[in-house]
Motif scaffolding. Structure first.
Motif, mmCIF file in Angstrom:
data_model
loop_
_atom_site.group_PDB
_atom_site.id
_atom_site.type_symbol
_atom_site.label_atom_id
_atom_site.label_comp_id
_atom_site.label_asym_id
_atom_site.label_seq_id
_atom_site.Cartn_x
_atom_site.Cartn_y
_atom_site.Cartn_z
ATOM 1 N N LYS A 78 0.330 28.008 10.147
ATOM 2 C CA LYS A 78 0.949 26.684 10.227
ATOM 3 C C LYS A 78 1.300 26.217 8.815
ATOM 4 O O LYS A 78 0.421 26.093 7.966
ATOM 5 C CB LYS A 78 0.001 25.682 10.876
ATOM 6 C CG LYS A 78 0.636 24.301 11.061
ATOM 7 C CD LYS A 78 -0.353 23.282 11.585
ATOM 8 C CE LYS A 78 -0.528 23.467 13.073
ATOM 9 N NZ LYS A 78 -1.353 22.369 13.646
ATOM 10 N N PRO A 79 2.593 25.933 8.569
ATOM 11 C CA PRO A 79 2.987 25.491 7.233
ATOM 12 C C PRO A 79 2.348 24.154 6.855
ATOM 13 O O PRO A 79 2.189 23.269 7.696
ATOM 14 C CB PRO A 79 4.509 25.337 7.336
ATOM 15 C CG PRO A 79 4.903 26.080 8.556
ATOM 16 C CD PRO A 79 3.725 26.054 9.475
ATOM 17 N N GLY A 85 12.203 23.424 7.126
ATOM 18 C CA GLY A 85 13.565 22.980 7.381
ATOM 19 C C GLY A 85 13.928 21.645 6.769
ATOM 20 O O GLY A 85 14.956 21.073 7.103
ATOM 21 N N MET A 86 13.101 21.127 5.877
ATOM 22 C CA MET A 86 13.378 19.839 5.262
ATOM 23 C C MET A 86 13.465 20.007 3.748
ATOM 24 O O MET A 86 12.659 20.732 3.168
ATOM 25 C CB MET A 86 12.254 18.861 5.610
ATOM 26 C CG MET A 86 12.558 17.440 5.203
ATOM 27 S SD MET A 86 11.149 16.376 5.471
ATOM 28 C CE MET A 86 10.501 16.354 3.816
ATOM 29 N N ARG A 87 14.421 19.336 3.142
ATOM 30 C CA ARG A 87 14.542 19.362 1.685
ATOM 31 C C ARG A 87 14.099 18.012 1.135
ATOM 32 O O ARG A 87 14.415 16.973 1.702
ATOM 33 C CB ARG A 87 15.979 19.614 1.246
ATOM 34 C CG ARG A 87 16.429 21.013 1.447
ATOM 35 C CD ARG A 87 17.867 21.159 0.934
ATOM 36 N NE ARG A 87 18.266 22.528 1.063
ATOM 37 C CZ ARG A 87 18.365 23.360 0.040
ATOM 38 N NH1 ARG A 87 18.086 22.949 -1.176
ATOM 39 N NH2 ARG A 87 18.748 24.594 0.230
ATOM 40 N N ALA A 107 0.837 -1.202 0.000
ATOM 41 C CA ALA A 107 0.000 0.000 0.000
ATOM 42 C C ALA A 107 0.871 1.251 0.000
ATOM 43 O O ALA A 107 2.001 1.239 0.470
ATOM 44 C CB ALA A 107 -0.912 -0.004 1.222
ATOM 45 N N LYS A 108 0.328 2.331 -0.531
ATOM 46 C CA LYS A 108 1.024 3.616 -0.534
ATOM 47 C C LYS A 108 0.620 4.416 0.699
ATOM 48 O O LYS A 108 -0.515 4.325 1.165
ATOM 49 C CB LYS A 108 0.651 4.433 -1.772
ATOM 50 C CG LYS A 108 1.117 3.862 -3.071
ATOM 51 C CD LYS A 108 0.790 4.780 -4.229
ATOM 52 C CE LYS A 108 -0.698 4.839 -4.452
ATOM 53 N NZ LYS A 108 -1.113 5.554 -5.651
ATOM 54 N N LEU A 109 1.545 5.234 1.189
ATOM 55 C CA LEU A 109 1.255 6.214 2.223
ATOM 56 C C LEU A 109 1.231 7.575 1.543
ATOM 57 O O LEU A 109 2.213 7.984 0.926
ATOM 58 C CB LEU A 109 2.290 6.201 3.343
ATOM 59 C CG LEU A 109 2.051 7.205 4.477
ATOM 60 C CD1 LEU A 109 0.721 6.930 5.188
ATOM 61 C CD2 LEU A 109 3.193 7.171 5.475
ATOM 62 N N ILE A 110 0.095 8.255 1.634
ATOM 63 C CA ILE A 110 -0.149 9.499 0.918
ATOM 64 C C ILE A 110 -0.371 10.625 1.924
ATOM 65 O O ILE A 110 -1.086 10.448 2.912
ATOM 66 C CB ILE A 110 -1.398 9.357 0.018
ATOM 67 C CG1 ILE A 110 -1.203 8.208 -0.962
ATOM 68 C CG2 ILE A 110 -1.702 10.659 -0.709
ATOM 69 C CD1 ILE A 110 -2.490 7.720 -1.608
ATOM 70 N N TYR A 111 0.225 11.766 1.648
ATOM 71 C CA TYR A 111 -0.061 12.983 2.408
ATOM 72 C C TYR A 111 -0.867 13.897 1.508
ATOM 73 O O TYR A 111 -0.447 14.210 0.401
ATOM 74 C CB TYR A 111 1.239 13.666 2.845
ATOM 75 C CG TYR A 111 1.052 15.022 3.482
ATOM 76 C CD1 TYR A 111 0.211 15.190 4.587
ATOM 77 C CD2 TYR A 111 1.716 16.145 3.000
ATOM 78 C CE1 TYR A 111 0.048 16.432 5.182
ATOM 79 C CE2 TYR A 111 1.560 17.386 3.596
ATOM 80 C CZ TYR A 111 0.723 17.524 4.681
ATOM 81 O OH TYR A 111 0.557 18.753 5.273
ATOM 82 N N ALA A 137 2.700 14.299 9.423
ATOM 83 C CA ALA A 137 3.212 14.191 8.056
ATOM 84 C C ALA A 137 4.710 14.487 8.010
ATOM 85 O O ALA A 137 5.451 13.838 7.264
ATOM 86 C CB ALA A 137 2.451 15.133 7.139
ATOM 87 N N ALA A 138 5.171 15.448 8.814
ATOM 88 C CA ALA A 138 6.601 15.758 8.862
ATOM 89 C C ALA A 138 7.395 14.544 9.334
ATOM 90 O O ALA A 138 8.462 14.238 8.780
ATOM 91 C CB ALA A 138 6.850 16.952 9.781
ATOM 92 N N GLN A 139 6.884 13.829 10.320
ATOM 93 C CA GLN A 139 7.570 12.630 10.800
ATOM 94 C C GLN A 139 7.617 11.555 9.719
ATOM 95 O O GLN A 139 8.642 10.886 9.536
ATOM 96 C CB GLN A 139 6.876 12.095 12.051
ATOM 97 C CG GLN A 139 7.018 12.995 13.252
ATOM 98 C CD GLN A 139 6.277 12.453 14.449
ATOM 99 O OE1 GLN A 139 6.613 11.379 14.943
ATOM 100 N NE2 GLN A 139 5.261 13.173 14.904
ATOM 101 N N ALA A 140 6.515 11.398 8.989
ATOM 102 C CA ALA A 140 6.477 10.405 7.912
ATOM 103 C C ALA A 140 7.422 10.795 6.788
ATOM 104 O O ALA A 140 8.132 9.949 6.231
ATOM 105 C CB ALA A 140 5.053 10.259 7.393
#
Length: 187
Positions: A154-155, A160-162, A2-6, A129-132
């Motif tokens: 809230k972003p 801070g993540m690329r 299965a896919k994990l989707i945000y 979502a940031a943790q995932a």
């Protein structure tokens, strides 16, 4: 597997909530709402942070929402038909069926869930979502870009993540909303 989707709605300047913590500025019309429902239809499990779960639970706990229109009834049915995992250190109980609480986000457990799930999973809530994203678990990122600038809040994506992304699909709606579907590269 299965896919994990945000999936998230964000303003043109990148925010999912304004500085007051609201998102009442969302210009969601019937066309966009129906498309949201179609995006969620293949999802078998929602992974939510506490705040988003509490906001979404009304689709099961308030039958008046579904009674407003056929579109809303369809969305409520799709939402209710999926399992929910709520990540919270403070929540003591849930108000919806087929819902369980996890005290912390465990990337290994989510990998196991992806490997055994018969349908896709969706992660919701910016912190979760940031943790995932950081754990390399996301298979797709779907953004609804809204034609509004809110100036802060809230972003919708982890600061801070690329990450490099490949555009898989785009769709424009009559009200100015644009849907973009990406796949993270280099995982």
């Amino acid at each position: 597997m299965a896919k994990l989707i945000y999936m998230n709605n964000i303003s043109l300047d990148g925010y999912m909530e304004d500085e007051r913590g609201t998102f009442a500025w969302l210009p969601i019309d019937d066309e966009v709402f129906a498309f949201h429902t179609e995006c969620l239809r293949p999802v078998g499990t929602f992974l939510y942070g506490r705040c988003l779960y509490e906001a979404m639970a009304v689709w099961e706990t308030d039958p008046a929402l579904a009674a407003r229109s056929d579109l809303m009834a369809d969305f409520a049915g799709v939402w209710q038909g999926a399992s929910k995992v709520v990540y919270s250190t403070t929540l003591t109980g849930v108000s919806t069926a087929d819902t369980r609480i996890e005290r912390r986000f465990d990337p290994a457990a989510v990998r196991g869930l992806k490997a055994t799930a018969s349908s896709d999973l969706m992660v919701g809530g910016a912190n979760l979502a940031a943790q995932a994203f950081k754990a390399g678990l996301l298979d797709e990122c779907e953004l609804f870009i809204l034609p509004i600038v809110v100036g802060g809040g809230k972003p919708g994506l982890p600061p801070g993540m690329r990450a490099k992304l490949e555009l898989l699909e785009e769709r424009r709606f009559g009200n100015g909303v644009v849907h973009l579907r990406y796949r993270p590269l280099g995982r």
